[in-house]
Design a protein around this motif. Sequence first.
Motif, PDB file in Angstrom:
ATOM      1  N   LEU A  87      -1.381   5.667  11.645  1.00 46.97           N
ATOM      2  CA  LEU A  87      -1.181   5.943  10.226  1.00 46.97           C
ATOM      3  C   LEU A  87      -2.369   6.746   9.732  1.00 46.97           C
ATOM      4  O   LEU A  87      -3.400   6.204   9.351  1.00 46.97           O
ATOM      5  CB  LEU A  87      -1.052   4.631   9.436  1.00 46.97           C
ATOM      6  N   LEU A 119      -2.114   0.980  13.005  1.00 46.00           N
ATOM      7  CA  LEU A 119      -1.296   0.125  12.147  1.00 46.00           C
ATOM      8  C   LEU A 119      -0.414  -0.781  12.996  1.00 46.00           C
ATOM      9  O   LEU A 119       0.481  -0.299  13.688  1.00 46.00           O
ATOM     10  CB  LEU A 119      -0.414   0.982  11.231  1.00 46.00           C
ATOM     11  N   PRO A 160      -4.470  -3.328   7.164  1.00 46.64           N
ATOM     12  CA  PRO A 160      -3.079  -2.910   6.923  1.00 46.64           C
ATOM     13  C   PRO A 160      -2.135  -3.468   7.985  1.00 46.64           C
ATOM     14  O   PRO A 160      -2.459  -3.544   9.165  1.00 46.64           O
ATOM     15  CB  PRO A 160      -3.162  -1.378   6.992  1.00 46.64           C
ATOM     16  N   LEU A 161      -0.942  -3.846   7.547  1.00 46.85           N
ATOM     17  CA  LEU A 161       0.099  -4.369   8.427  1.00 46.85           C
ATOM     18  C   LEU A 161       1.437  -3.863   7.923  1.00 46.85           C
ATOM     19  O   LEU A 161       1.698  -3.891   6.712  1.00 46.85           O
ATOM     20  CB  LEU A 161       0.070  -5.900   8.428  1.00 46.85           C
ATOM     21  N   GLY A 162       2.276  -3.363   8.831  1.00 43.35           N
ATOM     22  CA  GLY A 162       3.565  -2.815   8.425  1.00 43.35           C
ATOM     23  C   GLY A 162       4.715  -3.735   8.781  1.00 43.35           C
ATOM     24  O   GLY A 162       4.808  -4.199   9.916  1.00 43.35           O
ATOM     25  N   GLN A 166       0.812  -1.210   0.000  1.00 42.58           N
ATOM     26  CA  GLN A 166       0.000   0.000   0.000  1.00 42.58           C
ATOM     27  C   GLN A 166       0.849   1.266   0.000  1.00 42.58           C
ATOM     28  O   GLN A 166       0.556   2.223  -0.700  1.00 42.58           O
ATOM     29  CB  GLN A 166      -0.922   0.002   1.228  1.00 42.58           C
ATOM     30  N   GLU A 167       1.890   1.272   0.823  1.00 47.26           N
ATOM     31  CA  GLU A 167       2.779   2.422   0.869  1.00 47.26           C
ATOM     32  C   GLU A 167       4.028   2.055   1.658  1.00 47.26           C
ATOM     33  O   GLU A 167       4.113   0.978   2.271  1.00 47.26           O
ATOM     34  CB  GLU A 167       2.102   3.637   1.506  1.00 47.26           C
ATOM     35  N   VAL A 183       4.032  -1.095   4.249  1.00 52.23           N
ATOM     36  CA  VAL A 183       2.648  -1.338   4.640  1.00 52.23           C
ATOM     37  C   VAL A 183       1.991  -2.201   3.567  1.00 52.23           C
ATOM     38  O   VAL A 183       1.915  -1.805   2.394  1.00 52.23           O
ATOM     39  CB  VAL A 183       1.878  -0.017   4.808  1.00 52.23           C
ATOM     40  N   VAL A 206       2.754  -2.857  13.585  1.00 51.54           N
ATOM     41  CA  VAL A 206       4.084  -2.814  12.970  1.00 51.54           C
ATOM     42  C   VAL A 206       4.886  -3.999  13.492  1.00 51.54           C
ATOM     43  O   VAL A 206       5.005  -4.186  14.712  1.00 51.54           O
ATOM     44  CB  VAL A 206       4.799  -1.486  13.297  1.00 51.54           C
ATOM     45  N   ASP A 221      -1.236  -5.042   2.391  1.00 54.95           N
ATOM     46  CA  ASP A 221      -2.655  -5.349   2.553  1.00 54.95           C
ATOM     47  C   ASP A 221      -2.778  -6.786   3.004  1.00 54.95           C
ATOM     48  O   ASP A 221      -2.548  -7.717   2.236  1.00 54.95           O
ATOM     49  CB  ASP A 221      -3.384  -5.128   1.222  1.00 54.95           C
ATOM     50  N   VAL A 265       9.237   1.036   6.840  1.00 58.15           N
ATOM     51  CA  VAL A 265       8.112   0.145   7.101  1.00 58.15           C
ATOM     52  C   VAL A 265       7.321   0.009   5.812  1.00 58.15           C
ATOM     53  O   VAL A 265       6.847   1.005   5.256  1.00 58.15           O
ATOM     54  CB  VAL A 265       7.210   0.690   8.230  1.00 58.15           C
TER      55      VAL A 265
END
Length: 527
Positions: A69, A74, A104-106, A45-46, A98, A76, A100, A96
């Motif tokens: 976030l 989020l 969301p998970l970093g 995602q980012e 991120v 992490v 899907d 980190v």
Amino acid sequence: MSTATVTRTPIPDDDLAAEADEDNTDYVTFDMADERYAFPMRRVQEIIRMPAVVKVPLGPPSLEGLANLRGRVLPVVSLRRCCDMSQTGHDETTRVIVVDGGVPLGFVVDRVASVISIDPSALEAADAVQSTVQSDVLVGVIKADDGDMTTVLDVDRLIGAQFARLAERGVRESSAAGRIPAEPDADAESDDTLELVSFAVEGQEYALPLDQVQEIVQAPESVSHVPNAGSRVLGVIDLRGRLLPVVSMRRVFGLPVTPLEPKNRIVVVSLEGGVVGVVMDTVREVLRVPHQLVAPLPSVVAGDGRKTEVESVCRLEDGKRLVSVLSVNRMFDSPEVRNEIADYQEGDAMMPQQQSATAGDDGRGDEELFVVFRLDDEEYAVDVDTVQEIIRVPEALIRVPKSFSFVEGLVNLRGTVLPVVDLRTRLGLERVERDERQRIVVLIIGGVRTGFIVDSVAEVARVGRNVLEPAPELSAEQARLVSRVANLPDQQRMLLLVQVDQLLAAEQAAEAAELCEAVCDEALAGV
């Protein structure tokens, strides 16, 4: 092994330079322990810099904590720990990623390298790969023309292996957001006890009835002074978008006013027509005192100056500790003082809340009230309705042999035997030496009063329901204990909301009750 041309595109900090194409041939590459890995671009995602995180007890070992976030919580995690690699500190290159994962998970990585586009034939299957990481989280290996190799990791397997609860999470927001039902014993007892918040002014201990206190907040570094303000009004502060007039309790008592310090607290109380904040030197405890220990102020002193603000006195610790109970109405009884306060009220903004309170509800509206305490520099909270009282940790506890490791012992609380639990140990945190800031938060679990030692009690906070959200379910025990989080990005805070009825399992609560009964029986036998 086949090779194919790989096109690399550098990634600017905190941004993705490309998006996945229809063939899913784009990958985000990154480094860990001097090796290169990749995630499919369609799952990313980012990419962000390493944020500040709130550590969560009883989570998987790879969990670094929870971050904010852009208003969302989020989780992490350390990708090194997920892959059984040696740990290293974070630096300027730490990022980190991120992904899907249903939510969301970093993943924390050492460094992000680039986005690459490959020919599908350049991806070698995982069964032909030898790597230092677990083979069951590999998709395959990309081999470029220059001989470089990039290991592609399986996002779903990484999440499933470490966070089964997160991977299986369904929609349970309605039950998670529900309020904890009040214990019947607590309701039955409320008629026989006086609920108080105690505080100190110039070394003397006073208290206010809990039902007159809306919340308790830490004093800011400064108060905005108002020209021509009255003698008692220090000024105004911003409290979540509303102006709150602030009065000095020292001025109410005719004492010299001291500069604001971090230990000072502002007790927000209800007055006719609005609310006002009262600055106290320190806030000490929440007390539930039996009515037989409360006596009216003797008439011989009831009319003497500031003593008219005291309506009764609590005799605690066999009379060695006297707490003067104040009346809010008496504190601000004179028309002059009320006019001073009214000048700084935002009347229209305050009235709906006051009208709600007078209509017969608890006056909270779309907010919930929590007692906030600290453990290991993180902030936790429990619903104020579940807190019986807050007391100091005694110098000595009665040790209980062959009990649970987190049971510290027993304490005599005004004739009632109270089991005491070290909450750090219960939540898997390291024990610390006892100090003056620690407190025992008394809760009712399974019909038994149980005390939980915390590092310190910070405040009583009023939190809007719009900022409450279900906590990420990272492990079964964590999901039971920490059911929700209060995400407060404007304050750069995140409160972990503890489910009180899950702090002790049924058999643990039953054993605590048996311990109390056994001690009481021994005491009676010795009489």
